[in-house]
Design a protein around this motif. Sequence first.
Motif, PDB file in Angstrom:
ATOM      1  N   ALA A  92       3.145  44.130  15.477  1.00 39.47           N
ATOM      2  CA  ALA A  92       2.202  44.835  14.607  1.00 39.47           C
ATOM      3  C   ALA A  92       1.220  43.873  13.939  1.00 39.47           C
ATOM      4  CB  ALA A  92       2.961  45.633  13.554  1.00 39.47           C
TER       5      ALA A  92
ATOM      6  N   ASP B 280       1.498  38.063  14.970  1.00 37.06           N
ATOM      7  CA  ASP B 280       2.036  36.719  14.761  1.00 37.06           C
ATOM      8  C   ASP B 280       3.243  36.518  15.677  1.00 37.06           C
ATOM      9  OD1 ASP B 280       3.267  34.378  13.977  1.00 37.06           O
ATOM     10  OD2 ASP B 280       3.015  34.737  11.837  1.00 37.06           O
TER      11      ASP B 280
ATOM     12  N   VAL C  57      -4.646  45.186  -7.610  1.00 41.11           N
ATOM     13  CA  VAL C  57      -5.934  44.500  -7.563  1.00 41.11           C
ATOM     14  C   VAL C  57      -5.780  43.018  -7.202  1.00 41.11           C
ATOM     15  CG1 VAL C  57      -7.123  46.108  -9.075  1.00 41.11           C
ATOM     16  CG2 VAL C  57      -5.965  44.150 -10.085  1.00 41.11           C
TER      17      VAL C  57
ATOM     18  N   TYR D 277      -2.544  40.190  -5.567  1.00 35.75           N
ATOM     19  CA  TYR D 277      -1.147  39.990  -5.173  1.00 35.75           C
ATOM     20  C   TYR D 277      -1.015  38.621  -4.524  1.00 35.75           C
ATOM     21  CZ  TYR D 277       3.355  40.771  -2.759  1.00 35.75           C
ATOM     22  OH  TYR D 277       4.648  40.652  -2.302  1.00 35.75           O
ATOM     23  N   GLY D 278      -0.136  37.789  -5.086  1.00 32.63           N
ATOM     24  CA  GLY D 278       0.020  36.447  -4.527  1.00 32.63           C
ATOM     25  C   GLY D 278       1.469  35.981  -4.548  1.00 32.63           C
TER      26      GLY D 278
ATOM     27  N   PHE E  54       1.477  49.083  11.665  1.00 38.58           N
ATOM     28  CA  PHE E  54       1.824  48.052  10.692  1.00 38.58           C
ATOM     29  C   PHE E  54       2.749  48.619   9.608  1.00 38.58           C
ATOM     30  CE2 PHE E  54       1.270  45.392   6.955  1.00 38.58           C
ATOM     31  CZ  PHE E  54       1.351  44.114   7.481  1.00 38.58           C
TER      32      PHE E  54
ATOM     33  N   PRO F  67      -1.249  46.472   1.451  1.00 40.63           N
ATOM     34  CA  PRO F  67      -1.984  45.333   0.880  1.00 40.63           C
ATOM     35  C   PRO F  67      -2.039  44.074   1.755  1.00 40.63           C
ATOM     36  CG  PRO F  67      -0.638  46.376  -0.798  1.00 40.63           C
ATOM     37  CD  PRO F  67      -0.292  47.067   0.486  1.00 40.63           C
ATOM     38  N   THR F  68      -0.967  43.795   2.521  1.00 42.40           N
ATOM     39  CA  THR F  68      -0.963  42.544   3.286  1.00 42.40           C
ATOM     40  C   THR F  68      -1.505  42.695   4.713  1.00 42.40           C
ATOM     41  OG1 THR F  68       1.323  42.891   4.043  1.00 42.40           O
ATOM     42  CG2 THR F  68       1.034  41.644   2.003  1.00 42.40           C
TER      43      THR F  68
ATOM     44  N   PHE G 189      -4.171  40.272   6.311  1.00 43.29           N
ATOM     45  CA  PHE G 189      -3.866  38.878   6.649  1.00 43.29           C
ATOM     46  C   PHE G 189      -4.072  38.588   8.132  1.00 43.29           C
ATOM     47  CE2 PHE G 189      -1.031  35.432   7.961  1.00 43.29           C
ATOM     48  CZ  PHE G 189      -1.481  34.422   7.125  1.00 43.29           C
ATOM     49  N   ALA G 190      -3.716  39.565   8.981  1.00 46.00           N
ATOM     50  CA  ALA G 190      -3.871  39.350  10.426  1.00 46.00           C
ATOM     51  C   ALA G 190      -5.331  39.027  10.762  1.00 46.00           C
ATOM     52  CB  ALA G 190      -3.417  40.588  11.191  1.00 46.00           C
TER      53      ALA G 190
ATOM     54  N   HIS H 144       2.802  27.747   6.309  1.00 43.79           N
ATOM     55  CA  HIS H 144       2.143  28.599   5.320  1.00 43.79           C
ATOM     56  C   HIS H 144       2.757  28.330   3.944  1.00 43.79           C
ATOM     57  CE1 HIS H 144       0.504  32.994   4.738  1.00 43.79           C
ATOM     58  NE2 HIS H 144      -0.085  32.127   3.959  1.00 43.79           N
TER      59      HIS H 144
ATOM     60  N   GLN I 274       0.036  32.408  -0.442  1.00 45.83           N
ATOM     61  CA  GLN I 274      -0.882  33.457  -0.012  1.00 45.83           C
ATOM     62  C   GLN I 274      -1.218  34.340  -1.196  1.00 45.83           C
ATOM     63  OE1 GLN I 274      -2.408  33.775   2.946  1.00 45.83           O
ATOM     64  NE2 GLN I 274      -3.601  35.349   1.896  1.00 45.83           N
ATOM     65  N   LYS I 275      -2.505  34.639  -1.351  1.00 51.18           N
ATOM     66  CA  LYS I 275      -2.916  35.534  -2.438  1.00 51.18           C
ATOM     67  C   LYS I 275      -4.074  36.393  -1.966  1.00 51.18           C
ATOM     68  CE  LYS I 275      -5.089  34.914  -6.905  1.00 51.18           C
ATOM     69  NZ  LYS I 275      -5.261  33.965  -8.013  1.00 51.18           N
ATOM     70  N   PHE I 276      -4.082  37.635  -2.392  1.00 46.95           N
ATOM     71  CA  PHE I 276      -5.185  38.553  -2.087  1.00 46.95           C
ATOM     72  C   PHE I 276      -5.790  39.055  -3.393  1.00 46.95           C
ATOM     73  CE2 PHE I 276      -2.027  39.071   1.329  1.00 46.95           C
ATOM     74  CZ  PHE I 276      -2.795  38.774   2.450  1.00 46.95           C
ATOM     75  N   VAL I 277      -7.112  39.128  -3.437  1.00 43.37           N
ATOM     76  CA  VAL I 277      -7.811  39.712  -4.583  1.00 43.37           C
ATOM     77  C   VAL I 277      -8.684  40.847  -4.040  1.00 43.37           C
ATOM     78  CG1 VAL I 277      -9.371  39.291  -6.512  1.00 43.37           C
ATOM     79  CG2 VAL I 277      -7.797  37.486  -5.782  1.00 43.37           C
TER      80      VAL I 277
ATOM     81  N   PRO J 235       2.433  29.378  10.667  1.00 40.09           N
ATOM     82  CA  PRO J 235       1.608  30.568  10.681  1.00 40.09           C
ATOM     83  C   PRO J 235       1.356  31.235  12.033  1.00 40.09           C
ATOM     84  CG  PRO J 235       0.415  28.670   9.792  1.00 40.09           C
ATOM     85  CD  PRO J 235       1.666  28.178  10.425  1.00 40.09           C
ATOM     86  N   ALA J 236       1.254  30.543  13.104  1.00 44.61           N
ATOM     87  CA  ALA J 236       0.880  31.251  14.318  1.00 44.61           C
ATOM     88  C   ALA J 236       1.482  30.587  15.538  1.00 44.61           C
ATOM     89  CB  ALA J 236      -0.636  31.302  14.453  1.00 44.61           C
TER      90      ALA J 236
END
Lengths: 144, 167
Positions: free
Chosen positions: A34, A37, A82, A84-85, B28, B57-58, B61-62, B87, B90-93, B161-162
Amino acid sequence: MTAKVSYDDVEVGTELPAQEFPVTRATLVRYAGASGDFNPIHWNEKFAKEVGLPDVIAHGMFTMAEAGRVVTDWVGDPAAVVEYGVRFTKPVVVPNDEKGSVIEVTAKVAAKLDDEARTVRVDITATSADQKVLGRSRAVVRLA
Amino acid sequence: MALDQSFVGRSYPPTAPYEVGREKIREFAEAIGDTNPVYVDPEAARALDHPDVIAPPTFVFAITFKAAGEQVIKDPQLGLDFSRVVHGDQKFVYTRPVRAGDRLTVTSTIDSIKSLAGNEVLSVRGEVHDENGEHVVTAHTTLVARATPAQDTPAAAQEAPAAEDAR
């Protein structure tokens, strides 16, 4: 965005419902497909051991996804997240049996950040086999 | 060998658009075992004021990691030894969630290069925009190029990571 939790109803220390997430080799194969990776450390025991790991390990991003579910299940609408880390501190080792491993996730409100934006910081703890697998795991969530 | 500090601040050209499909989001969500209907049922998504199903939310990343992998990690001038890369953080905003129908481009920038205990620590920012040029999410990815083989590293960052990067 329509969070089902109200900013006024939470305080620092409010605990989110804890959850446990089982992870087997089959889970990892499915996540590999999915997510795209296909790193063999997530499905090939021989390869994992050759690079010095104890066994096949879960994708860090899989663990991050599961830990995040404790937050998104709590707020209902994932759009409330808003920020997430996480830091990947230890791998989730997944043996080749039906049982696999379990990722245990707890979380609590660590700070009320902004009364106007109605945002809170949630601190998340994720463990597997009694080891912390994520560090600095935090989400900023906008509540109703 | 230490990475060249002059690469800090370097940006790579935006990627070709990635079109987000409903069924890819469903696949997913099922892979992470998440049954939230907002990921699979357009009606449920609309009930929460989303124009279509949204992605977990994640999910993004792909897309951002593919961009970082193809452009930054394999930049021959940067010279990162990707067989040693794991890795770290990791953070997303988010400005808004990724949703079905989005056509997303990623612009990758090297935010920092540090040397810590012999490890090279590379932070890459992937800014994701939709087809209208509006910001959707920024992914902050920290990669660690280990100085030593996996068995000698502290527990931190044993995540590679890959696939091709670990061979």
